[in-house]
Design an enzyme around this catalytic site. Sequence first.
Site, PDB file in Angstrom:
ATOM      1  N   CYS A  17       0.833  -1.215   0.000  1.00  0.00           N
ATOM      2  CA  CYS A  17       0.000   0.000   0.000  1.00  0.00           C
ATOM      3  C   CYS A  17       0.862   1.257   0.000  1.00  0.00           C
ATOM      4  CB  CYS A  17      -0.910   0.014   1.222  1.00  0.00           C
ATOM      5  SG  CYS A  17      -2.076  -1.345   1.252  1.00  0.00           S
ATOM      6  N   HIS A  35      -2.195   7.119   4.570  1.00  0.00           N
ATOM      7  CA  HIS A  35      -2.798   5.945   3.927  1.00  0.00           C
ATOM      8  C   HIS A  35      -4.095   5.616   4.673  1.00  0.00           C
ATOM      9  CE1 HIS A  35      -3.606   2.115   2.309  1.00  0.00           C
ATOM     10  NE2 HIS A  35      -3.126   1.412   3.324  1.00  0.00           N
ATOM     11  N   ASN A  84     -10.099   0.575   2.293  1.00  0.00           N
ATOM     12  CA  ASN A  84      -8.662   0.637   2.016  1.00  0.00           C
ATOM     13  C   ASN A  84      -8.445   0.391   0.518  1.00  0.00           C
ATOM     14  OD1 ASN A  84      -5.933   0.192   1.728  1.00  0.00           O
ATOM     15  ND2 ASN A  84      -5.742  -1.101   3.549  1.00  0.00           N
TER      16      ASN A  84
HETATM   17  O1  UT7 Z   1      -2.924  -1.287   4.043  1.00  0.00           O
HETATM   18  C1  UT7 Z   1      -2.479  -2.106   5.071  1.00  0.00           C
HETATM   19  C2  UT7 Z   1      -3.502  -3.163   5.261  1.00  0.00           C
HETATM   20  N1  UT7 Z   1      -3.986  -3.534   6.484  1.00  0.00           N
HETATM   21  C3  UT7 Z   1      -4.261  -2.856   7.607  1.00  0.00           C
HETATM   22  O2  UT7 Z   1      -3.951  -1.726   7.792  1.00  0.00           O
HETATM   23  C4  UT7 Z   1      -4.997  -3.602   8.644  1.00  0.00           C
HETATM   24  C5  UT7 Z   1      -4.559  -3.266  10.039  1.00  0.00           C
HETATM   25  N2  UT7 Z   1      -5.407  -3.942  11.008  1.00  0.00           N
HETATM   26  C6  UT7 Z   1      -6.661  -3.512  11.275  1.00  0.00           C
HETATM   27  O3  UT7 Z   1      -7.135  -2.536  10.734  1.00  0.00           O
HETATM   28  C7  UT7 Z   1      -7.417  -4.251  12.351  1.00  0.00           C
HETATM   29  O4  UT7 Z   1      -6.563  -5.176  12.973  1.00  0.00           O
HETATM   30  C8  UT7 Z   1      -8.674  -4.980  11.807  1.00  0.00           C
HETATM   31  C9  UT7 Z   1      -9.741  -3.953  11.415  1.00  0.00           C
HETATM   32  C10 UT7 Z   1      -8.301  -5.846  10.618  1.00  0.00           C
HETATM   33  C11 UT7 Z   1      -9.266  -5.877  12.874  1.00  0.00           C
HETATM   34  O5  UT7 Z   1      -9.563  -5.154  14.046  1.00  0.00           O
HETATM   35  P1  UT7 Z   1      -9.110  -5.717  15.448  1.00  0.00           P
HETATM   36  O6  UT7 Z   1      -9.660  -4.804  16.475  1.00  0.00           O
HETATM   37  O7  UT7 Z   1      -7.612  -5.904  15.421  1.00  0.00           O
HETATM   38  O8  UT7 Z   1      -9.876  -7.092  15.519  1.00  0.00           O
HETATM   39  P2  UT7 Z   1      -9.273  -8.575  15.659  1.00  0.00           P
HETATM   40  O9  UT7 Z   1      -8.603  -9.003  14.414  1.00  0.00           O
HETATM   41  O10 UT7 Z   1      -8.499  -8.620  16.949  1.00  0.00           O
HETATM   42  O11 UT7 Z   1     -10.620  -9.421  15.835  1.00  0.00           O
HETATM   43  C12 UT7 Z   1     -11.485  -9.221  16.948  1.00  0.00           C
HETATM   44  C13 UT7 Z   1     -12.682 -10.154  16.812  1.00  0.00           C
HETATM   45  C14 UT7 Z   1     -12.299 -11.593  16.521  1.00  0.00           C
HETATM   46  O12 UT7 Z   1     -13.182 -12.413  17.277  1.00  0.00           O
HETATM   47  P3  UT7 Z   1     -12.670 -13.089  18.643  1.00  0.00           P
HETATM   48  O13 UT7 Z   1     -11.488 -13.931  18.267  1.00  0.00           O
HETATM   49  O14 UT7 Z   1     -12.301 -11.938  19.551  1.00  0.00           O
HETATM   50  O15 UT7 Z   1     -13.884 -13.865  19.080  1.00  0.00           O
HETATM   51  C15 UT7 Z   1     -12.627 -11.780  15.050  1.00  0.00           C
HETATM   52  O16 UT7 Z   1     -12.990 -13.091  14.722  1.00  0.00           O
HETATM   53  O17 UT7 Z   1     -13.512  -9.730  15.706  1.00  0.00           O
HETATM   54  C16 UT7 Z   1     -13.802 -10.850  14.864  1.00  0.00           C
HETATM   55  N3  UT7 Z   1     -13.946 -10.368  13.497  1.00  0.00           N
HETATM   56  C17 UT7 Z   1     -15.123  -9.943  12.995  1.00  0.00           C
HETATM   57  N4  UT7 Z   1     -16.348  -9.823  13.524  1.00  0.00           N
HETATM   58  C18 UT7 Z   1     -17.320  -9.320  12.743  1.00  0.00           C
HETATM   59  C19 UT7 Z   1     -12.985 -10.258  12.540  1.00  0.00           C
HETATM   60  N5  UT7 Z   1     -13.514  -9.741  11.420  1.00  0.00           N
HETATM   61  C20 UT7 Z   1     -14.836  -9.525  11.668  1.00  0.00           C
HETATM   62  C21 UT7 Z   1     -15.897  -9.005  10.912  1.00  0.00           C
HETATM   63  N6  UT7 Z   1     -17.115  -8.913  11.486  1.00  0.00           N
HETATM   64  N7  UT7 Z   1     -15.737  -8.560   9.649  1.00  0.00           N
END
Ligand code: UT7
Length: 335
Positions: free
Chosen positions: A117, A257, A287
């Site tokens: 990115c 970004h 994104n």
């Molecule tokens: O350009 C560079 C590309 N990438 C990025 O910049 C991504 C950087 N990371 C992020 O933006 C965040 O880490 C995310 C938005 C991807 C995720 O947010 P988070 O607060 O880090 O959530 P997490 O991955 O820790 O997941 C928390 C919970 C999980 O459930 P459990 O294990 O706590 O029960 C996931 O299974 O949220 C769950 N989850 C969802 N729930 C509903 C993951 N995706 C989803 C979803 N809808 N779409």
Amino acid sequence: MKCEIKHSAIAGVGSYVPENVLTNFALEKMLDTSDEWICSRSGIRERRLSAADEATSDLALKASVRALANAGVSPEEVDLIIVATNTPDMLFPATACLVQDGLGAKNAGAFDLLAGCTGFIYAMAVADQFIAAGTARTVLVAGSETLTKVLNWQDRSTCVLFGDGAGAVVMKQAPEDRGILAVKLGSDGSGGKLLQLPAGGSRMPASAQTVAEGMHFLQMNGREVFKFAVRAMEDGAGEVLRRAGLTLADVDFLVPHQANIRIIEHAAKKMNLPMERVAVNVDRYGNTSTASVPIALEEALAAGKIKDGDHVIMVGFGAGLTWAGLLIKWYNFSQ
Ligand code: UT7
């Protein structure tokens, strides 16, 4: 004898996003997710989807035509075209060559640049070097993506985050103290597996098995990328200020970004910038990877948020891992 190196500035900007809007509410009907989760964790409300017959070069071409018109530059005047993308039309030829042909930019060299990115900021840094060295006078830099075509729509941890779009800038030599003042490019390949598309290259050539195993889809460890992103934004912005001999108090506007509103707000807070001085469109486009910075830049310019003489910082991070900062003292070519 003093050797005067003249750096570059942005003479024109343009963008294009596909018409088809996919809202969080529509995603709720497709998989186990909610508008509430997506908004609170990422700030995204909707994103754009390219059409089945729309490829990355088509988006890049539309954004490039607009950027050239905005700069008042004809395709024949372009010396070099750099397209930053992670979703090229195909492995080769380069998407930049397809754009070159579409524009009729018959005097231009053309190549793609792959830096996750962060690619658009990397490409601007490369363009600046060509202009500073006198090797090119007019460079077209585009960031263009059709990431929705490489998402696993069953993987809720990734498919809700990305969208399609393109942005482009025309870069020319800036007068005296204006233009790009400092650049910081960073990489850490040890984190490559945190954000990757494993198959289709020489390590894992395409086969029925790679398709069956879903290896042609984007894979991401969101939590780890998030931690890296927060550090990368701070380093990118801090390092360009240090290199230019400026401080946080000198910053007028930030174009980060657009991956996650929480990452953007964290960066703004660390830089003591109110959100009115930060470009944000992750809510409307998700994104868009290499396209996010130029699309956000065009919107900020259209809204009159960036003025002649302003110190503007661009920061980004992404697959590689890569990150970058770029500091511009804005020059308004149309004045
Ligand atoms: O350009 C560079 C590309 N990438 C990025 O910049 C991504 C950087 N990371 C992020 O933006 C965040 O880490 C995310 C938005 C991807 C995720 O947010 P988070 O607060 O880090 O959530 P997490 O991955 O820790 O997941 C928390 C919970 C999980 O459930 P459990 O294990 O706590 O029960 C996931 O299974 O949220 C769950 N989850 C969802 N729930 C509903 C993951 N995706 C989803 C979803 N809808 N779409």
